[in-house]
Design an enzyme around this catalytic site. Structure first.
Site, PDB file in Angstrom:
ATOM      1  N   PRO A 298       0.781  -1.222   0.000  1.00  0.00           N
ATOM      2  CA  PRO A 298       0.000   0.000   0.000  1.00  0.00           C
ATOM      3  C   PRO A 298       0.822   1.285   0.000  1.00  0.00           C
ATOM      4  CG  PRO A 298      -0.153  -1.115   2.117  1.00  0.00           C
ATOM      5  CD  PRO A 298       0.498  -2.072   1.166  1.00  0.00           C
ATOM      6  N   ASN A 299       0.352   2.209  -0.803  1.00  0.00           N
ATOM      7  CA  ASN A 299       0.867   3.585  -0.908  1.00  0.00           C
ATOM      8  C   ASN A 299       2.196   3.694  -1.641  1.00  0.00           C
ATOM      9  OD1 ASN A 299      -1.335   4.853   0.490  1.00  0.00           O
ATOM     10  ND2 ASN A 299      -0.536   3.916   2.358  1.00  0.00           N
TER      11      ASN A 299
ATOM     12  N   ARG B 144       5.718  12.468  -2.740  1.00  0.00           N
ATOM     13  CA  ARG B 144       5.777  13.118  -1.421  1.00  0.00           C
ATOM     14  C   ARG B 144       6.863  12.436  -0.587  1.00  0.00           C
ATOM     15  NH1 ARG B 144       0.446  11.471   0.416  1.00  0.00           N
ATOM     16  NH2 ARG B 144       1.377  11.798   2.453  1.00  0.00           N
TER      17      ARG B 144
ATOM     18  N   TYR C  93      11.777   8.637   1.369  1.00  0.00           N
ATOM     19  CA  TYR C  93      11.701   7.593   0.336  1.00  0.00           C
ATOM     20  C   TYR C  93      12.450   7.943  -0.953  1.00  0.00           C
ATOM     21  CZ  TYR C  93       8.018   5.868   3.418  1.00  0.00           C
ATOM     22  OH  TYR C  93       7.324   5.407   4.506  1.00  0.00           O
TER      23      TYR C  93
ATOM     24  N   ASN D  84       8.062  -5.666  -0.635  1.00  0.00           N
ATOM     25  CA  ASN D  84       7.925  -4.478   0.206  1.00  0.00           C
ATOM     26  C   ASN D  84       6.441  -4.373   0.544  1.00  0.00           C
ATOM     27  OD1 ASN D  84       7.758  -2.054   1.497  1.00  0.00           O
ATOM     28  ND2 ASN D  84       9.003  -0.916   0.018  1.00  0.00           N
TER      29      ASN D  84
ATOM     30  N   ALA E 250       2.974  -0.742   4.889  1.00  0.00           N
ATOM     31  CA  ALA E 250       2.464  -0.746   6.269  1.00  0.00           C
ATOM     32  C   ALA E 250       1.905  -2.110   6.684  1.00  0.00           C
ATOM     33  CB  ALA E 250       1.394   0.329   6.425  1.00  0.00           C
TER      34      ALA E 250
ATOM     35  N   ASP F 274       1.121 -15.719   7.067  1.00  0.00           N
ATOM     36  CA  ASP F 274       0.641 -17.080   6.817  1.00  0.00           C
ATOM     37  C   ASP F 274       0.811 -17.476   5.356  1.00  0.00           C
ATOM     38  OD1 ASP F 274      -0.052 -17.331   9.469  1.00  0.00           O
ATOM     39  OD2 ASP F 274      -2.204 -17.023   9.167  1.00  0.00           O
TER      40      ASP F 274
ATOM     41  N   GLU G 235      12.377  -9.694   2.363  1.00  0.00           N
ATOM     42  CA  GLU G 235      11.609  -8.532   2.832  1.00  0.00           C
ATOM     43  C   GLU G 235      12.425  -7.280   2.551  1.00  0.00           C
ATOM     44  OE1 GLU G 235      10.917  -8.620   7.050  1.00  0.00           O
ATOM     45  OE2 GLU G 235      10.060  -6.585   7.075  1.00  0.00           O
TER      46      GLU G 235
ATOM     47  N   HIS H  94      12.599  -2.883   2.693  1.00  0.00           N
ATOM     48  CA  HIS H  94      12.076  -1.554   3.011  1.00  0.00           C
ATOM     49  C   HIS H  94      13.040  -0.504   2.497  1.00  0.00           C
ATOM     50  CE1 HIS H  94       8.958  -3.354   5.321  1.00  0.00           C
ATOM     51  NE2 HIS H  94       9.879  -4.120   5.889  1.00  0.00           N
TER      52      HIS H  94
ATOM     53  N   ARG I 171      12.854   4.684  12.743  1.00  0.00           N
ATOM     54  CA  ARG I 171      11.628   5.487  12.651  1.00  0.00           C
ATOM     55  C   ARG I 171      10.707   5.203  13.861  1.00  0.00           C
ATOM     56  NH1 ARG I 171       9.253   4.970   6.776  1.00  0.00           N
ATOM     57  NH2 ARG I 171       8.091   6.792   7.529  1.00  0.00           N
TER      58      ARG I 171
END
Ligand code: CA2
Length: 150
Positions: A10-11, A18, A23, A79, A82, A92, A103, A105, A112
């Site tokens: 998401p996002n 922004r 980021y 990634n 959230a 799962d 994973e 990020h 953070r």
């Protein structure tokens, strides 16, 4: 040629629009181009996707499991945005598929807010790439490549 499936949660479609201090200024399309060239350099094709929906990400992980079973997948780079910090469903799904998953990020989540310090993904990931900005995607692709040779 095996595929690397790169899933963005998401996002992440807002990348480059922004929060450049956190980021960077590259868009998700820029990240896709970066991944395609890094994958090609390592002898893989890339399937790059983004969704704002948890269930869609679960479905895509199941798809990855099926590709893995047919020997067509080098691994998944996820990634989860959230959902990293909230999703037992993603945990799962990864556990159930048996795929090699990294994973990722963009930001250093550990530097953070404390709610970003816990990950439901890390216990079921093969490796974790954190805080290298969008360059982390290329590093994760190289890491997956080295795992194939190991
Ligand atoms: O650092 C990462 O890659 C994150 O997975 C990004 C997620 C965040 O919730 C995780 O804690 C860490 C957020 C992605 C949202 O990206 C935006 C980009 C530009 C503008 C707004 C949001």
């Amino acid at each position: 040629m095996k595929t690397i499936l790169i899933l963005n949660g998401p996002n992440l479609n807002l990348l480059g629009t922004r929060e450049p201090a956190v980021y960077g200024s590259q868009t998700l399309a820029d990240v896709q181009a970066l991944c395609e060239s890094a994958a090609l350099a390592n002898g893989f094709t890339v399937d790059f996707r983004q969704s704002n929906h948890e269930g869609t990400l679960v479905d895509w992980l199941h798809e990855a499991g099926a590709l893995h079973a047919r020997g067509k997948l080098a691994g998944v780079i996820l990634n989860a945005g959230a959902y990293t910090h909230t999703s037992v469903a993603l945990h799962d799904a990864i556990k159930g598929t048996g795929v090699t998953l990294i994973e990722l990020h963009i930001s250093n989540v550990h530097a953070r807010e404390s709610f970003r310090h816990h990950s439901y993904i890390s216990p079921v990931a093969k490796a974790v790439m954190v805080g290298f900005g969008v360059h982390g995607y290329a590093l994760a692709i190289a890491g997956l490549a080295s795992m194939q040779d190991a």
